[in-house]
Design an enzyme around this catalytic site. Structure first.
Site, PDB file in Angstrom:
ATOM      1  N   ASN A   1      29.412  27.926  23.665  1.00 27.01           N
ATOM      2  CA  ASN A   1      28.997  28.741  22.524  1.00 27.01           C
ATOM      3  C   ASN A   1      29.665  28.208  21.250  1.00 27.01           C
ATOM      4  OD1 ASN A   1      28.521  30.686  20.596  1.00 27.01           O
ATOM      5  ND2 ASN A   1      29.135  32.420  21.873  1.00 27.01           N
TER       6      ASN A   1
ATOM      7  N   HIS B   1      20.353  31.947  20.887  1.00 25.83           N
ATOM      8  CA  HIS B   1      21.785  31.690  20.725  1.00 25.83           C
ATOM      9  C   HIS B   1      22.354  31.434  22.113  1.00 25.83           C
ATOM     10  CE1 HIS B   1      25.919  31.967  19.778  1.00 25.83           C
ATOM     11  NE2 HIS B   1      26.097  33.126  20.381  1.00 25.83           N
TER      12      HIS B   1
ATOM     13  N   CYS C   1      27.948  35.154  15.545  1.00 25.72           N
ATOM     14  CA  CYS C   1      26.974  34.308  16.246  1.00 25.72           C
ATOM     15  C   CYS C   1      25.539  34.457  15.737  1.00 25.72           C
ATOM     16  CB  CYS C   1      27.010  34.591  17.742  1.00 25.72           C
ATOM     17  SG  CYS C   1      28.566  34.071  18.480  1.00 25.72           S
TER      18      CYS C   1
HETATM   19  C1  LIG Z   1      33.108  36.730  29.265  1.00 31.83           C
HETATM   20  C2  LIG Z   1      32.174  36.758  30.455  1.00 31.83           C
HETATM   21  C3  LIG Z   1      31.685  35.365  30.794  1.00 31.83           C
HETATM   22  C4  LIG Z   1      32.940  37.304  31.656  1.00 31.83           C
HETATM   23  O1  LIG Z   1      32.079  37.402  32.767  1.00 31.83           O
HETATM   24  P1  LIG Z   1      31.976  38.748  33.603  1.00 31.83           P
HETATM   25  O2  LIG Z   1      31.069  38.487  34.705  1.00 31.83           O
HETATM   26  O3  LIG Z   1      31.638  39.856  32.653  1.00 31.83           O
HETATM   27  O4  LIG Z   1      33.420  38.884  34.137  1.00 31.83           O
HETATM   28  P2  LIG Z   1      34.403  40.125  34.007  1.00 31.83           P
HETATM   29  O5  LIG Z   1      34.951  40.199  32.633  1.00 31.83           O
HETATM   30  O6  LIG Z   1      33.727  41.347  34.562  1.00 31.83           O
HETATM   31  O7  LIG Z   1      35.522  39.675  34.998  1.00 31.83           O
HETATM   32  C5  LIG Z   1      35.287  39.607  36.405  1.00 31.83           C
HETATM   33  C6  LIG Z   1      36.539  39.053  37.047  1.00 31.83           C
HETATM   34  O8  LIG Z   1      36.614  37.655  36.740  1.00 31.83           O
HETATM   35  C7  LIG Z   1      37.899  37.387  36.172  1.00 31.83           C
HETATM   36  N1  LIG Z   1      37.782  36.302  35.221  1.00 31.83           N
HETATM   37  C8  LIG Z   1      37.595  36.388  33.881  1.00 31.83           C
HETATM   38  N2  LIG Z   1      37.543  35.166  33.347  1.00 31.83           N
HETATM   39  C9  LIG Z   1      37.702  34.315  34.358  1.00 31.83           C
HETATM   40  C10 LIG Z   1      37.725  32.910  34.436  1.00 31.83           C
HETATM   41  N3  LIG Z   1      37.591  32.121  33.368  1.00 31.83           N
HETATM   42  N4  LIG Z   1      37.890  32.346  35.644  1.00 31.83           N
HETATM   43  C11 LIG Z   1      38.011  33.080  36.758  1.00 31.83           C
HETATM   44  N5  LIG Z   1      37.988  34.417  36.732  1.00 31.83           N
HETATM   45  C12 LIG Z   1      37.843  35.023  35.555  1.00 31.83           C
HETATM   46  C13 LIG Z   1      38.332  38.685  35.547  1.00 31.83           C
HETATM   47  O9  LIG Z   1      39.728  38.715  35.411  1.00 31.83           O
HETATM   48  C14 LIG Z   1      37.820  39.680  36.539  1.00 31.83           C
HETATM   49  O10 LIG Z   1      38.713  39.737  37.605  1.00 31.83           O
HETATM   50  P3  LIG Z   1      39.054  41.163  38.311  1.00 31.83           P
HETATM   51  O11 LIG Z   1      37.750  41.634  38.856  1.00 31.83           O
HETATM   52  O12 LIG Z   1      40.055  40.779  39.348  1.00 31.83           O
HETATM   53  O13 LIG Z   1      39.586  42.024  37.214  1.00 31.83           O
HETATM   54  C15 LIG Z   1      30.963  37.670  30.190  1.00 31.83           C
HETATM   55  O14 LIG Z   1      31.387  39.011  30.116  1.00 31.83           O
HETATM   56  C16 LIG Z   1      30.224  37.341  28.932  1.00 31.83           C
HETATM   57  O15 LIG Z   1      29.593  36.304  28.831  1.00 31.83           O
HETATM   58  N6  LIG Z   1      30.237  38.262  27.974  1.00 31.83           N
HETATM   59  C17 LIG Z   1      29.490  38.104  26.746  1.00 31.83           C
HETATM   60  C18 LIG Z   1      30.122  37.052  25.931  1.00 31.83           C
HETATM   61  C19 LIG Z   1      29.330  36.809  24.718  1.00 31.83           C
HETATM   62  O16 LIG Z   1      28.137  36.773  24.733  1.00 31.83           O
HETATM   63  N7  LIG Z   1      30.091  36.588  23.651  1.00 31.83           N
HETATM   64  C20 LIG Z   1      29.627  36.122  22.429  1.00 31.83           C
HETATM   65  C21 LIG Z   1      28.701  37.026  21.787  1.00 31.83           C
HETATM   66  S1  LIG Z   1      28.035  36.008  20.655  1.00 31.83           S
END
Ligand SMILES: CC(C)(COP(=O)(O)OP(=O)(O)OC[C@H]1O[C@@H](n2cnc3c(N)ncnc32)[C@H](O)[C@@H]1OP(=O)(O)O)[C@@H](O)C(=O)NCCC(=O)NCCS
Length: 329
Positions: free
Chosen positions: A286, A256, A116
């Site tokens: 993204n 980004h 990214c």
């Molecule tokens: C991926 C992302 C959106 C997930 O959000 P989060 O708030 O961290 O969520 P978590 O991974 O802690 O998951 C929380 C809960 O939501 C659930 N969950 C994950 N994806 C889900 C979705 N699409 N819909 C509903 N629930 C979801 C998980 O299973 C978890 O459930 P649990 O508590 O029962 O285990 C976030 O971590 C993120 O944006 N990370 C960085 C990504 C990034 O920048 N990537 C590219 C770098 S360039």
């Protein structure tokens, strides 16, 4: 003699027509529109449909639009840096394929892989060729067909990514506008949290890698989030400090588009208000290498000569960095 800077003299972008909404994702995986918006800020993303179409096909649209705008031919391009994590094929480089498709017969080129952060790595690299006097017209393309490496049964990744591509032209500028400074960083120890496991030389494609779904993006969202939110904000603040820039002097933050919460944290760390932040994550998600040039393209009509822009990114690898540039037109 005044210093030569590498200025962006044209920008254009392309996103495919197909809109994948949160509503449609609700019918594919166990998720909700409300969850996706609150955790990421994304409402929809674009998907490139069509047999045999790859990232270079989106780049053709972006670059042809750019050439038309600037009023130059493809033959005038000397170098193409194609920043992508989803090249059309492992080799040859998508830069070669693009050069052939647009008729850039006098250009050499290469692909740049920094996930990214690729576009800002490419912008900074391309700028060196202009500043050194080696080239006068350098194309920096950033784009990805993320849908080609996303598992649409994995709700933690399929909601985030989309397809799109943008391109900028770099030319010499002696008025003090263009790329002024950049800070680029990598930390390979972060690869465990965000990678595509198979398909490279360490783990070539096999029936087993396909069965194990190892050709898709593997992301440990929370770990990536923690690194991204700190490093992207820190590096944006660092480039401001190094160049004695106050938040009032920053005209635009061009972040980004990985997650709206990461963007907000970066803006807040820089002391920059929401009105100065380019955000289109709600419409495109993204697009990896595409996010920053797509923002520049969409905001082009609002940009003025001399505007101070801070570009900031974080990506798999890990890679991260920021670029300070002054808009040239
Ligand atoms: C991926 C992302 C959106 C997930 O959000 P989060 O708030 O961290 O969520 P978590 O991974 O802690 O998951 C929380 C809960 O939501 C659930 N969950 C994950 N994806 C889900 C979705 N699409 N819909 C509903 N629930 C979801 C998980 O299973 C978890 O459930 P649990 O508590 O029962 O285990 C976030 O971590 C993120 O944006 N990370 C960085 C990504 C990034 O920048 N990537 C590219 C770098 S360039």
């Amino acid at each position: 003699m005044s210093k030569i800077h590498a200025a962006i003299t044209a920008v254009h972008g392309y996103v495919p027509d197909y809109v994948l909404t949160n509503k449609e994702l609700e019918s594919i995986v166990d998720t909700t529109d409300e969850w996706i918006i609150s955790r990421t800020g994304i409402k929809e993303r674009r998907i490139l449909k069509g047999e045999g179409l790859g990232t270079s096909d989106m780049a053709v649209h972006a670059v042809n639009g750019l050439l038309k705008k600037r009023g130059i031919t493809a033959e005038e391009i000397e170098l193409i840096i194609f920043c992508t994590t989803t090249p059309d094929m492992p080799f040859p480089a998508s830069a070669n394929i693009l050069a052939d498709k647009i008729g850039a017969k006098n250009a050499w080129g290469y692909d740049l892989q920094a996930a990214c952060s690729g576009f800002i790595f490419g912008l900074s690299t391309g700028a060196q060729f202009i500043e050194s006097g080696k080239h006068k017209k350098v194309l920096v393309v950033g784009g990805d067909k993320m849908s080609s490496i996303i598992n649409y049964q994995d709700r933690t990744t399929c909601i985030i990514f989309g397809d799109g591509c943008g391109a900028v032209l770099l030319e010499p500028n002696s008025e003090g506008n263009g790329v002024i400074d950049s800070i680029l960083r990598t930390d390979g120890a972060g690869r465990q949290y965000l990678h595509q496991k198979a398909g490279g030389s360490a783990r070539p494609a096999s029936h087993q890698t396909v069965d194990n779904q190892e050709h898709f993006v593997h992301q440990e969202g929370q770990a990536v989030f923690k690194f991204a939110v700190t490093n992207m904000a820190d590096v944006a603040a660092e480039i401001m400090e190094r160049n004695q820039l106050t938040s009032e002097e920053v005209t635009w933050l061009v972040p980004h588009q990985a997650n709206k919460r990461i963007i907000d944290a970066t803006a807040s760390r820089m002391g920059v208000g929401a009105e100065k932040v380019m955000i289109n994550i709600e419409r495109y998600g993204n697009t990896t290498n595409g996010t920053i040039p797509l923002c520049l393209w969409e905001w082009e009509s609002q940009l003025k000569k001399g505007d101070t822009l801070i570009l900031a990114a974080f990506g798999g690898g890990f890679t991260w960095g920021s670029v300070y540039l002054k808009w040239a037109y």
